[in-house]
Write a protein that holds these residues in place. Structure first.
Motif: not given
Length: 304
Positions: A224-230
């Motif tokens: 539902r919201i973007p995820m950011i890769s670590d």
């Protein structure tokens, strides 16, 4: 002001350390009840009896504690983020929080993945290896140490780049022991040591096993919201990319600076760091306004 929620990776914590939160907080009660309905047994009791060697149970409890804290933060601290970043095992939590993965699938996936990883390490005598988190000992110096040990035919690998002065290294026990001595002599600090390998090339085979036997049986949905890769700082909105992220951290190092760079480019100014016992509050405060949501935070206010 754009905000992000950050879920730190798993760090060892015993039942007594989070006992007050688990036993007196309404949000924790709700999430442990949900877990019990799915698992068919009391995760709370299993966690109470768990030892450090019970990786599977400890990780499930960490997942439930963190999701309960996020629930609490949403209702008590106006947590309505535009982005989500989960570091290491925190990526699993982020997948549930964003709706990409159901709680039932996350519990099954976590248990089965960790169980296979533990068996794999035992069978290959990987229990002779450790991971140490090193603070106030420059990453550049660690990289030189890795090169030196490699030239000697000894295994040492950087498994997490958390900041310029905070890294994690994985290696054989005797090498980790020598590294801890080097760090102390340089007035650095060994924060904590795990009796397992994380985020390193030696886990490539188990990554393939887990992908084939476990992850292939689970469906992911668009978040539902973007995820950011670590790992590489990429923005994840496609289910397959989130699924790949949860596999890639088996054998790819965490590179927090890349995630931070993306967060800045997205215009994120404030970060909510949600989870038990974490160094991520101080890590994120180098670049963002930070609000830490921990079991202690939740116990200081009225429960849900």
């Amino acid at each position: 002001m754009k905000t992000a929620v950050v879920f730190p990776g798993f760090s060892p914590s015993s039942y007594p350390e989070v006992q007050e939160f688990i036993e007196s907080n309404g949000y924790a009660e709700k999430w442990y009840s949900r877990a019990e309905d799915i698992l068919g047994y009391s995760l709370k009791e299993a966690f109470r009896e768990a030892t450090e060697a019970d990786w599977e149970i400890n990780e499930l409890a960490f997942l439930i504690n963190t999701l309960a804290l996020a629930d609490y933060a949403g209702e008590n601290h106006s947590l309505t983020p535009e982005y989500c970043m989960g570091s290491s095992f925190g990526g699993m939590i982020g997948a549930v929080y964003t709706g990409s993965l159901s709680l039932a699938d996350a519990l099954w996936l976590s248990y089965q993945s960790t169980n296979r990883e533990k068996r794999y390490m035992t069978e290959r005598i990987f229990n002779r290896y450790q991971t140490d988190f090193i603070y106030q000992y420059p990453a550049e110096r660690v990289m030189q140490d890795v090169r030196d040990y490699t030239e000697k035919g000894k295994y040492l690998e950087i498994s997490s780049y958390l900041s310029r002065n905070l890294v994690a290294v994985s290696g054989e026990m005797d090498v980790i022991r020598e590294m801890k001595k080097k760090v102390r002599q340089a007035r650095g600090i060994s924060l904590f040591t795990m009796d397992r390998l994380i985020h390193c090339k030696k886990l490539k085979e188990i990554k393939e096993v887990v992908g084939r036997e476990v992850h292939s049986r689970v469906s992911f949905r668009p978040p539902r919201i973007p995820m950011i890769s670590d790992i590489d700082g990429s923005i994840l909105v496609e289910p397959v990319k989130i699924k790949n992220l949860l596999l890639d951290w088996f054998d790819q190092p965490v590179r927090m600076h890349l995630a931070k760079t993306t967060m800045k480019k997205c215009g994120i100014e404030k970060v909510f760091v949600v989870g038990p016992r974490s160094i991520f509050g101080s890590l994120m405060s180098e670049d963002f306004s930070v609000e830490v949501i921990s079991p202690e935070t939740a116990c200081q206010t009225a429960t849900g």
